[in-house]
Scaffold this motif. Structure first.
Motif, PDB file in Angstrom:
ATOM      1  N   LEU A 171      12.049   4.209  -1.243  1.00 27.22           N
ATOM      2  CA  LEU A 171      11.708   4.625  -2.445  1.00 27.22           C
ATOM      3  C   LEU A 171      10.826   3.599  -2.992  1.00 27.22           C
ATOM      4  CD1 LEU A 171      15.263   6.169  -3.974  1.00 27.22           C
ATOM      5  CD2 LEU A 171      13.288   7.361  -3.506  1.00 27.22           C
ATOM      6  N   ALA A 172      11.018   2.342  -2.845  1.00 29.98           N
ATOM      7  CA  ALA A 172      10.224   1.259  -3.108  1.00 29.98           C
ATOM      8  C   ALA A 172       8.938   1.124  -2.328  1.00 29.98           C
ATOM      9  CB  ALA A 172      10.880  -0.206  -3.087  1.00 29.98           C
ATOM     10  N   GLY A 173       8.833   2.012  -1.195  1.00 31.92           N
ATOM     11  CA  GLY A 173       7.526   2.040  -0.419  1.00 31.92           C
ATOM     12  C   GLY A 173       7.356   0.849   0.652  1.00 31.92           C
ATOM     13  N   HIS A 174       8.481   0.570   1.120  1.00 23.92           N
ATOM     14  CA  HIS A 174       8.344  -0.548   2.188  1.00 23.92           C
ATOM     15  C   HIS A 174       7.432   0.016   3.472  1.00 23.92           C
ATOM     16  CE1 HIS A 174       9.280  -3.394   5.461  1.00 23.92           C
ATOM     17  NE2 HIS A 174       9.814  -4.250   4.556  1.00 23.92           N
ATOM     18  N   PRO A 175       6.664  -0.803   3.888  1.00 22.08           N
ATOM     19  CA  PRO A 175       5.520  -0.126   4.931  1.00 22.08           C
ATOM     20  C   PRO A 175       6.505   0.290   6.336  1.00 22.08           C
ATOM     21  CG  PRO A 175       5.200  -2.336   4.673  1.00 22.08           C
ATOM     22  CD  PRO A 175       6.081  -1.967   3.483  1.00 22.08           C
ATOM     23  N   HIS A 176       7.611  -0.544   6.438  1.00 18.12           N
ATOM     24  CA  HIS A 176       8.292  -0.165   7.900  1.00 18.12           C
ATOM     25  C   HIS A 176       9.127   1.216   7.787  1.00 18.12           C
ATOM     26  CE1 HIS A 176       8.331  -4.717   9.064  1.00 18.12           C
ATOM     27  NE2 HIS A 176       7.129  -4.204   9.082  1.00 18.12           N
ATOM     28  N   TYR A 177       9.318   1.672   6.580  1.00 20.21           N
ATOM     29  CA  TYR A 177      10.142   2.910   6.559  1.00 20.21           C
ATOM     30  C   TYR A 177       9.165   4.209   6.231  1.00 20.21           C
ATOM     31  CZ  TYR A 177      13.893  -0.266   5.957  1.00 20.21           C
ATOM     32  OH  TYR A 177      14.641  -1.185   6.186  1.00 20.21           O
ATOM     33  N   THR A 178       9.124   5.140   7.260  1.00 23.39           N
ATOM     34  CA  THR A 178       8.321   6.168   7.033  1.00 23.39           C
ATOM     35  C   THR A 178       9.150   7.335   6.734  1.00 23.39           C
ATOM     36  OG1 THR A 178       7.361   5.363   8.957  1.00 23.39           O
ATOM     37  CG2 THR A 178       6.502   7.513   8.347  1.00 23.39           C
ATOM     38  N   VAL A 179       8.581   7.977   5.479  1.00 24.88           N
ATOM     39  CA  VAL A 179       8.999   9.071   4.972  1.00 24.88           C
ATOM     40  C   VAL A 179       8.557  10.432   5.747  1.00 24.88           C
ATOM     41  CG1 VAL A 179       9.134  10.633   2.933  1.00 24.88           C
ATOM     42  CG2 VAL A 179       9.602   8.364   2.694  1.00 24.88           C
ATOM     43  N   THR A 180       9.523  11.158   6.509  1.00 25.17           N
ATOM     44  CA  THR A 180       8.695  12.185   7.291  1.00 25.17           C
ATOM     45  C   THR A 180       8.804  13.604   6.494  1.00 25.17           C
ATOM     46  OG1 THR A 180      10.864  12.395   8.376  1.00 25.17           O
ATOM     47  CG2 THR A 180       9.583  10.969   9.532  1.00 25.17           C
ATOM     48  N   SER A 181       9.778  13.826   5.716  1.00 28.99           N
ATOM     49  CA  SER A 181       9.706  15.036   4.732  1.00 28.99           C
ATOM     50  C   SER A 181      10.539  14.711   3.598  1.00 28.99           C
ATOM     51  CB  SER A 181      10.114  16.260   5.521  1.00 28.99           C
ATOM     52  OG  SER A 181      11.511  16.126   5.904  1.00 28.99           O
ATOM     53  N   GLY A 182      10.313  15.627   2.432  1.00 33.62           N
ATOM     54  CA  GLY A 182      11.024  15.634   1.221  1.00 33.62           C
ATOM     55  C   GLY A 182      10.176  15.059   0.176  1.00 33.62           C
ATOM     56  N   THR A 183      10.977  14.856  -1.104  1.00 33.75           N
ATOM     57  CA  THR A 183      10.108  14.296  -2.201  1.00 33.75           C
ATOM     58  C   THR A 183      10.936  13.498  -3.045  1.00 33.75           C
ATOM     59  OG1 THR A 183      11.065  16.270  -3.689  1.00 33.75           O
ATOM     60  CG2 THR A 183       9.065  16.643  -2.569  1.00 33.75           C
ATOM     61  N   ALA A 184      10.230  12.575  -3.777  1.00 30.30           N
ATOM     62  CA  ALA A 184      10.966  11.849  -4.881  1.00 30.30           C
ATOM     63  C   ALA A 184       9.889  11.881  -5.815  1.00 30.30           C
ATOM     64  CB  ALA A 184      11.042  10.562  -4.098  1.00 30.30           C
TER      65      ALA A 184
END
Ligand SMILES: Nc1ncnc2c1ncn2[C@@H]1O[C@H](COP(=O)(O)OP(=O)(O)OP(=O)(O)O)[C@@H](O)[C@H]1O
Ligand SMILES: [Mg+2]
Lengths: 256, 371
Positions: free
Chosen positions: A51-64
């Motif tokens: 949620l905070a946008g850390h570059p190591h975490y990839t959002v593959t689908s969904g919304t926030a």
């Protein structure tokens, strides 16, 4: 009419190609307190970091969305400007950058020019007082050589200074003595008592109901293996303390 | 200054003495051993030296000192540095500064030695600092150069028993100027020397800083920073020589490079076999702020004694992503965060500079380089 609240819908997040969050649905309404509990490795910090946008975490689908704005397309600093705050489980140390300078830069970035330097200082001292922090903190380097408890207090000071619209506290209570624990509770109450922070929504990630004795949650969510498997009231936290996660796992398995 | 025979000898020594630096490579194109001195046509007007000192200190031009304090100058000359560029200064220098602090005198206010390169013909200056036993002083060595100038500067400090010297230099000259700076000190029994040094980028800045610990209980501290940006080159060598036992030293270097800035650092700690019970540390951290920037750091621990402590630690790399993310999560944009982190990186060395105005000057210069 934009929809207020921090709304997470069907969020999938991968780390280094491995899916950790497998479809999270969670909404934190303005002014409400949600708790998120779950065993080690279940994905709580992954949710916070994604949620905070850390570059190591990839959002593959969904919304926030945050008060109607899509935050997933924003760089991390824009998310903070939109009103999101994450108190880190393991805050980074930045030698050479003084706490006072950093707090000022952060406040300026999030709420540009809203306070004169002298008003800012006065506000800082008032918040530090509430959190029982010594003024000497201001001259130290950011988290550099800080004890675990001192780091968490500094996270709470930053929350107080930035007055976010939604705050995620990732195990801010872990490893704290009773006094420090109380001051985390005070930080939340103090923020809600201000004009800026009265509608702040909280997502409190924790392993222990003892923090929830200071801040009563409106809703408790249980995260296991990347999915929210149960949602209930404050009593759910006490059930977890009594029974652990096994009975919840069993219950979820029998429902399926 | 020096007579014709001495100048010839110094020039021969300059040519014969290897720089001791690495050979040119893919990044670093300059060959310090192939420097052509025929370009130098110094005359008396090329160099201006100005000295300001508080009461209680003898401060004058080196020319005057050779008349009035010939024996003190001669004694100090015996011990001055023998590096390649020290020879170069001796071959050409026609002026310089002399500072003498009498035994037991404690001088709080800093002594300023300002050396200015006035033209492109080459400016050369020699400085001699003598702090007698039990005395204490702070010396600030300032440099100034017109665009396109070359400044060659050599200073040596003799620091007597239980005396203290804090000496600081900032080389901040136009981007097309060149500076060759040699600074050395010889603290004797129980004496203390704190050297701070900053090279903020010239077309080429070459610096060689030596501390020779020459009496038991002598202590040397050496803090330096450098920051080549655009197409600038900085080449720093530090050498701490533990020549007797029970001497202590600490060397700390912080460097950064951006643009196509090139940096080289050679950090030498030498503890001879007789220097038992000595304690030395060398720490060097380099920050690369762009893809074209390059810093080559080489530690050289030459330790012949067995009962000593010697520490070496080094890091090199880009700014930590976790730090950037932490600041971004509080709203601070990436470019501002990078700037704050890079300035913070230098802060431990900046704090070693002896005056508020030097520290301010450094922070402003670094900030401008990071803009
Ligand atoms: N940066 C990362 N690199 C590799 N694996 C990661 C990373 N972050 C999380 N993971 C993995 O994702 C899973 C979930 O981790 P996460 O930190 O979200 O758990 P958590 O619920 O916060 O646990 P804890 O209660 O121990 O803090 C774990 O298996 C973890 O190893
Ligand atoms: Mg966690």
């Amino acid at each position: 009419m934009p929809q207020t609240g921090l709304h997470i819908h069907d969020l999938h997040v991968s780390v280094e190609g491995i899916e950790i969050l497998k479809g999270i649905d969670l909404s934190v309404e303005a002014g409400r307190v949600h708790a998120l509990m779950g065993p080690n490795g279940s994905g709580k910090s992954t949710l916070a970091n994604a949620l905070a946008g850390h570059p190591h975490y990839t959002v593959t689908s969904g919304t926030a969305t945050l008060d109607g704005e899509d935050i997933l397309t924003m760089p991390p600093d824009k998310r903070a400007k939109a009103g999101l705050f994450l108190s880190f489980q393991y805050p980074a140390a930045i030698p050479g950058v003084k706490v006072a300078n950093f707090l000022h830069a952060a406040r300026q970035a999030v709420r540009p020019g809203d306070l004169s330097p002298s008003k800012f200082r006065a506000m800082l001292f008032e918040k530090m007082d509430t959190l029982d922090m010594d003024a000497a903190f201001l001259g130290r380097y950011l988290n550099d050589g800080f004890s675990g408890g001192e780091k968490k207090r500094l996270e709470m000071l930053q929350m107080a200074v930035l007055a976010p619209r939604y705050a995620i506290l990732d195990e801010t209570d872990s490893g704290l003595d009773v006094d420090a624990l109380r001051s985390v509770g005070q930080a939340v109450h103090a923020l809600r008592a201000t004009e800026e922070g009265k509608n702040c929504g909280f997502l409190i990630i924790t392993h222990y109901p003892r923090i929830l004795a200071h801040i009563t949650p409106d809703v408790v969510h249980v995260l296991i293996d990347g999915r929210i498997v149960m949602t209930g009231g404050a009593d759910l936290a006490h059930r977890i303390e009594r029974e652990g996660y096994d009975t919840i796992r069993d219950e979820v398995a029998s429902r399926a | 200054m020096h007579n014709e025979t001495e100048r010839r000898a110094a020039l021969d020594a300059f040519v014969a003495t290897p720089s001791g630096r690495g050979r040119p490579n893919r990044y670093w194109k300059l060959d310090l051993d192939a420097l052509d001195v025929s370009a130098f046509t110094p005359n008396a007007a090329s160099t201006t030296v100005t000295i300001s000192a508080p009461n209680g200190v003898t401060a004058c031009s080196l020319e005057e000192a050779l008349d009035s304090f010939a024996d003190i100058v001669a004694r100090a000359q015996e011990h001055r540095g023998n590096g390649k560029f020290a020879h170069l200064t001796r071959a050409f220098a026609q002026t310089g500064a002399f500072v003498h602090v009498p035994a037991g005198r404690i001088i709080d206010e800093p002594i300023h030695i300002h050396t200015r390169a006035n033209d492109a013909d080459g400016a050369f200056a020699l400085t001699i600092i003598v702090i007698e036993a039990g005395a204490s002083a702070t010396v600030i060595e300032e440099f100034e150069a017109v665009p396109g100038a070359t400044l060659v500067y050599d200073s040596h400090a003799e620091v007597g028993e239980s005396a203290r010297l804090t000496a600081s230099a900032i080389a901040h000259v136009p981007a097309d100027a060149r500076v060759y700076v040699t600074r050395s000190a010889r603290p004797q029994r129980d004496a203390h020397v704190a050297f701070s040094h900053a090279d903020l980028g010239a077309a080429l800045a070459v610096a060689e800083i030596d501390i020779t610990l020459d009496g038991p209980g002598a202590n040397g501290e050496l803090d330096a920073l450098f920051f080549p940006s655009a197409k600038q080159h900085v080449d720093l060598l530090t050498r701490v020589d533990h020549r007797v036992g029970h001497t202590t030293s600490r060397t700390a270097i912080k460097s950064a490079a951006n643009g196509s800035g090139q940096g080289r650092y050679l950090g030498i700690i030498r503890i001879i076999a007789d220097a038992q019970g000595s304690d030395a540390s060398l720490r060097d951290d380099a920050l690369l702020l762009s893809r074209g920037a390059h810093i080559d750091s080489v530690p050289a621990l030459e330790i012949a004694a067995n009962d000593v402590k010697a520490f070496h630690g080094a890091t090199i790399g880009a700014i930590d992503e976790e730090q950037l993310f932490y600041m971004a999560s509080r709203g601070v944009p990436r470019d501002q965060a990078e700037k704050m982190i890079a300035l913070g990186f230098f802060e431990p060395v900046i704090e070693k500079f002896p005056t508020d105005s030097l520290r301010k000057q450094l922070r402003e210069a670094l900030e401008a380089k990071l803009a």
